[in-house]
Design an enzyme around this catalytic site. Structure first.
Site, PDB file in Angstrom:
ATOM      1  N   CYS A  76      45.091 -23.118 -19.706  1.00 48.76           N
ATOM      2  CA  CYS A  76      46.326 -22.803 -18.994  1.00 48.76           C
ATOM      3  C   CYS A  76      46.163 -23.183 -17.509  1.00 48.76           C
ATOM      4  O   CYS A  76      45.790 -24.314 -17.209  1.00 48.76           O
ATOM      5  CB  CYS A  76      46.680 -21.340 -19.208  1.00 48.76           C
ATOM      6  SG  CYS A  76      48.362 -20.901 -18.700  1.00 48.76           S
ATOM      7  N   ASP A 111      54.051 -26.743 -26.978  1.00 46.98           N
ATOM      8  CA  ASP A 111      53.844 -25.960 -25.759  1.00 46.98           C
ATOM      9  C   ASP A 111      55.053 -26.139 -24.833  1.00 46.98           C
ATOM     10  O   ASP A 111      55.274 -27.237 -24.309  1.00 46.98           O
ATOM     11  CB  ASP A 111      52.570 -26.441 -25.056  1.00 46.98           C
ATOM     12  CG  ASP A 111      52.214 -25.614 -23.822  1.00 46.98           C
ATOM     13  OD1 ASP A 111      53.078 -24.842 -23.351  1.00 46.98           O
ATOM     14  OD2 ASP A 111      51.071 -25.756 -23.356  1.00 46.98           O
ATOM     15  N   HIS A 121      51.358 -23.038 -26.803  1.00 51.22           N
ATOM     16  CA  HIS A 121      50.578 -22.680 -25.633  1.00 51.22           C
ATOM     17  C   HIS A 121      49.646 -21.515 -25.983  1.00 51.22           C
ATOM     18  O   HIS A 121      49.996 -20.646 -26.781  1.00 51.22           O
ATOM     19  CB  HIS A 121      51.514 -22.265 -24.494  1.00 51.22           C
ATOM     20  CG  HIS A 121      50.831 -22.113 -23.185  1.00 51.22           C
ATOM     21  ND1 HIS A 121      50.358 -23.196 -22.466  1.00 51.22           N
ATOM     22  CD2 HIS A 121      50.527 -21.013 -22.449  1.00 51.22           C
ATOM     23  CE1 HIS A 121      49.801 -22.759 -21.346  1.00 51.22           C
ATOM     24  NE2 HIS A 121      49.887 -21.447 -21.317  1.00 51.22           N
TER      25      HIS A 121
END
Length: 245
Positions: free
Chosen positions: A125, A183, A214
């Site tokens: 991330c 994502d 994600h």
């Protein structure tokens, strides 16, 4: 491989940075992986990820990425309150401060008798972005970046022209870029922007897009894909075994 854990407070240009260290519980020197967390800092899934990597023969450093903005030891919850606080921190800390954090981590690793001179970066991330960003440091030899956010969009604070995408041509390390096709944080157009920049600057990189959402690496999440996560750990270990010789 049995591992041991330590906690260190490392001086940086912007204050003391709590850093969690994981390493093999055996004699010798080992390559170092700087592992950058999500916006939530060192949660239980991040700690488990670091332990997995250390168990394959690496020293793993997990810094508190927003150490200037929180009390020492802060871990944000995976809820709306934690997400809002983490995102606020993300947009409050300039990329230049992350750069000086990386410098401090490299110096710290080089000071340890059980660390070799070889250092890589990895993250998920925002941590994937920070692993990419860390590769601007010439001491980083390889970076494994999982669903890195905010590279394509240039949304993190920094001096003009110093955003990570614009600086791509300054990266000497080999990169691995992994993105989930489902994502929502990094669209197809965003992924293409990063890929095209890497191509245009003739960087040495590996590119992988998988059918995942994600945070597919985060165990306990409803988006967690355990089979795919295992594949990524194995690929990361093989990558660092090759690049951090």
């Amino acid at each position: 491989m049995i591992i041991t854990q330590e906690v260190h407070d490392i001086p940086t240009a912007t204050g003391s940075m709590r850093t969690y260290l994981y390493r093999p519980d055996s004699e010798g020197q080992f390559a170092t992986i700087i592992f950058y967390s999500e916006i939530f800092q060192q949660t239980a899934p991040i700690a488990r990820a670091a332990a997995i990597l250390a168990g394959h023969g690496f020293v793993v450093l997990v810094p508190e990425v927003f150490h200037e903005l929180n009390p020492v030891g802060t871990v944000l919850e995976y809820d709306d309150v934690g997400k809002d606080k983490g995102n606020a921190d993300k947009f409050a800390k300039p990329l230049e401060h992350h750069d000086s954090d990386t410098e401090a981590l490299v110096d710290f690793a080089r000071s340890l008798s059980f660390c070799s001179s070889h250092i890589g970066s990895m993250g998920v991330c925002i941590g994937g972005h920070l692993a990419y960003r860390a590769a601007l440091n010439p001491d980083i030899q390889g970076a494994f970046c999982l669903y890195a956010t905010d590279i394509h969009s240039n949304t993190l604070p920094c001096d003009k022209g110093n955003d990570s995408l614009s600086r791509t041509g300054d990266i000497a390390a080999e990169l691995v870029m992994v993105f989930g096709k489902q994502d929502p944080h990094v669209s197809s157009e965003g992924r293409k922007a990063i890929y095209n920049k890497l191509e245009a600057t003739e960087r040495k990189f590996n590119w992988l897009e998988v059918n995942a959402q994600h945070a597919f690496m985060r165990d306990g999440s409803d988006r967690y894909d355990p089979a795919l996560a295992i594949q990524m750990y194995l690929q990361a270990v093989a990558f660092f075994q090759r690049t951090l010789k």
